[in-house]
Design a protein around this motif. Structure first.
Motif: not given
Length: 321
Positions: A15, A148, A151-152, A155, A157, A159-160, A162-164, A192
């Protein structure tokens, strides 16, 4: 520009090398006198040993900037090199071995950008000088957390993303004055809503709060205007206000590929229905990021507007590849 290779023993630092590559790309992309290929197209070549001339042809550029990043504990070693795409001739290369601090990281980014511009014989305007010197945060942990998160989101995605969002929040807990983190958090909330399933009112309020916060901290932040544009479009339905905000974002960063796509799609809305502007934006976005699936499909839509059936088929086929 190609993504810098992660040479760290810890592959979890991927990352960091990707993030630094993207930040350097973004810094160069804000300069009006040079064309910089978009992030998605540049990163298509990540991890590949590819013919430089072919890369230049596919990206539509004359020069390639690449290198490597080695991060170990509290130190970082960055190697950068600039080559001519047509023949692979090395115009410049340099290694930087520094303690890992925000000051050092931004100094290295600025030094690399200035050396590239010097080799390309590009003179900076005063406002561009200030942009290169600006540091978005003084907290190295907040900056790494922000990289970090960035980079999430790429794509789309859910789930990614939400993490971002949680990572952007963490970066802001470390540095509440981090304007870019506010802007990117607002954008992530709106994405989102597009790609996931969230509470409309709750997301609307928090996205607007962070979009406003970004511009209150830095009124010349392209991402801040992009966040406002998304908020006006998705939350308020105020298409004209959204268009104005997106246009301001592009004026500050003329290589902001995502805004070309969003603004082009916005001009296609029935209420605005400005086909000529939509077509011009889709063409410009594709020229900047020719391997970006979003830009390619919008370019196909542009050809459809011009009733060029064969072009549409070519772009759709390219997107499938």
């Amino acid at each position: 520009m190609l993504p810098f290779v992660n040479m760290s023993e810890d592959q979890g630092n991927e990352y960091f090398s990707d993030g630094l590559s993207e930040e350097l790309l973004n810094a160069l992309a804000k300069l009006k006198k040079i064309k910089v290929a978009g992030r998605t197209s540049s990163f298509k070549f990540k991890g590949e040993i590819t013919d430089i001339a072919l890369v230049g042809e596919q990206l539509g550029v004359n020069h390639i900037l690449g290198g490597s990043v080695r991060k170990a504990g509290g130190r970082v070693r960055i190697t950068a090199q600039l080559v001519q795409a047509r023949d692979g001739f090395h115009m410049w290369s340099q290694s930087y071995d520094r303690e890992l601090t925000t000051t050092n990281i931004f100094d290295i980014q600025e030094e690399i950008a200035r050396q590239v511009l010097q080799e390309l014989k590009v003179r900076l305007l005063p406002e561009e000088q200030a942009q290169l010197q600006a540091a978005p945060t003084q907290d190295i942990e907040a900056y790494q957390t922000y990289l970090k998160a960035n980079q999430l989101v790429v794509d789309r995605n859910i789930d990614e993303m939400e993490a971002a969002i949680e990572l952007y929040k963490e970066a802001l807990r470390m540095d509440p004055g981090f304007a870019s983190a506010h802007a990117r958090l607002a954008i992530a909330y709106n994405l989102q809503r597009v790609y996931g399933n969230t509470d409309f009112l709750e997301t609307k309020l928090v996205a607007k709060y962070h979009a406003d916060a970004a511009l209150n901290i830095d009124s010349n932040l392209a991402e801040g205007y992009a966040a406002i544009g998304m908020d006006e479009w998705f939350s308020s339905g105020n298409l004209r206000a959204a268009a104005v905000a997106f246009e301001k974002g592009l004026a500050l960063n003329p290589n902001f590929i995502e805004v070309y796509n969003w603004l082009g799609e916005l001009y296609g809305e029935r209420y605005l229905n400005e086909e000529k502007k939509q077509l011009a934006l889709f063409k410009q976005g594709y020229e900047i990021d020719p391997l970006n699936p979003h830009a390619i499909i919008n370019r196909a839509i542009g050809s459809a507007l011009e009733e060029k059936k064969e072009e549409v088929e070519d772009y759709v086929e390219k997107n499938l590849r």
